[in-house]
Design an enzyme around this catalytic site. Structure first.
Site, short mmCIF file in Angstrom:
data_model
loop_
_atom_site.label_atom_id
_atom_site.label_comp_id
_atom_site.label_asym_id
_atom_site.label_seq_id
_atom_site.Cartn_x
_atom_site.Cartn_y
_atom_site.Cartn_z
N ASP A 1 63.23 53.86 32.45
CA ASP A 1 61.92 53.21 32.34
C ASP A 1 61.81 52.48 31.00
OD1 ASP A 1 59.33 52.36 32.63
OD2 ASP A 1 58.45 54.26 31.99
N HIS B 1 60.34 54.13 36.31
CA HIS B 1 58.94 54.24 35.87
C HIS B 1 58.14 55.11 36.81
CE1 HIS B 1 55.27 53.27 33.78
NE2 HIS B 1 54.73 52.86 34.92
N ASP C 1 51.91 56.96 33.73
CA ASP C 1 51.37 55.61 33.65
C ASP C 1 49.88 55.68 33.25
OD1 ASP C 1 52.18 52.63 34.46
OD2 ASP C 1 50.21 52.98 35.32
#
Length: 302
Positions: free
Chosen positions: A251, A281, A124
């Site tokens: 994801d 995710h 991320d």
């Protein structure tokens, strides 16, 4: 710039996080103020270093399943909390959080701890920040593992899943940190684990950094960091040290980004990239031990 510090009392009941707290003073260039950045530092100092960078809206708790396994395998593990997250200091003014400042703060963190020969794992926003550090100081990084992340320039249309997330993050009256994590995992978190992601924020105002992050992602070429990310890609296209992509199969936000990375980065060639089954995710929650198994096996090849 107004700073607040989270109280240790907020973290006394969180599960499976036995790590001793460490803090380092990070200098903010614009205000001249020092900020405390918290980090986990486990394992022997003379062992190979793995740096774990989290994203939005998590903190180093996300790596609790991976840290002990990496230490057992013979690695030193450092997992910082970004400014505004976890046990690190939090700035109450949303607009003070910028992409450029996050990079400055993390650069200062690496400098102050004197980190070298870094084996980076980033997910991320850990990638949006971490890959900029790799591009700026490639000599400091021995290897890179990217997982459910990317370095966007704004040249391509963002995914529908990201745009929905961005809209939600700015419109929801109360930012439900723990529920956001749960909504982006395949596995079911316990109530205590959901609470652990809420624990850093005693008040809604303390979530300014988490609220601001989705607005900072370059989704068009006029983003302040678009050009710098393009320049970073120019460097990453010359990065020949080992680079592994371990993305989740569940994801929608970063789906396909691994293919672009593998095409662009020379260090990706010939590596055992893998799509992790039942990986959402927040893949560290869903596949933490499996990620470590892949990483350790890979590290031992070079």
């Amino acid at each position: 710039m107004e700073l607040i510090q989270s109280s240790e009392e907020q973290f006394t009941t969180i599960p499976d996080y036995p790590f001793s707290p460490n803090f380092v003073a990070i200098k903010d260039r614009d205000s001249g103020s020092d900020m405390r950045m918290h980090y986990v530092d486990e394992g022997r100092a003379d062992h190979p270093l793995v740096l774990l960078l989290h994203g939005e809206p998590s903190w180093s708790f996300l790596y609790r399943k991976m840290i002990p396994l990496l230490v057992q395998a013979g690695y030193r593990v450092i997992a910082p909390d970004l400014i505004g997250f976890g046990k690190s200091d939090k700035i109450l003014e949303r607009d003070y959080y910028t992409y450029a400042r996050h990079i400055e703060w993390m650069t200062d963190f690496v400098d102050r701890l004197g980190l070298t020969s870094i084996n980076l794992f980033c997910q991320d926003w850990g990638g949006l920040i971490g890959l900029r550090l790799v591009a700026a100081t490639p000599h400091l990084f021995a290897s890179v593992v990217t997982s459910n992340t990317f370095l966007p320039t704004g040249a391509d249309e963002p995914s529908e899943a990201f745009l929905k997330w961005q809209s939600f993050s700015q419109s929801v009256p109360e930012f439900p940190t723990g529920k956001i994590i749960q909504g982006a995992t395949v596995s079911t978190l316990t109530e205590a684990e959901v609470y652990a992601y809420d624990a850093p924020y005693a008040e809604e105002a303390h979530k300014a950094g988490a609220r601001q992050f989705p607005t900072l992602v370059p989704t068009s070429l006029d983003n302040p960091e678009s050009e710098n990310n393009q320049k970073a890609w120019e460097v990453l296209q010359t990065f020949t040290n080992p680079w592994l992509c371990l993305f989740g199969d569940s994801d929608p936000v970063t789906k396909g980004a691994d293919q672009f990375i593998m095409k662009m980065v020379p260090g990706c060639q010939g590596q055992p990239h893998k799509i992790m089954e039942k990986g959402g995710h927040f893949i560290q929650e869903d596949c933490g031990p499996a990620l470590v198994e892949m990483m350790v096996s890979w590290y031992r090849c070079f």
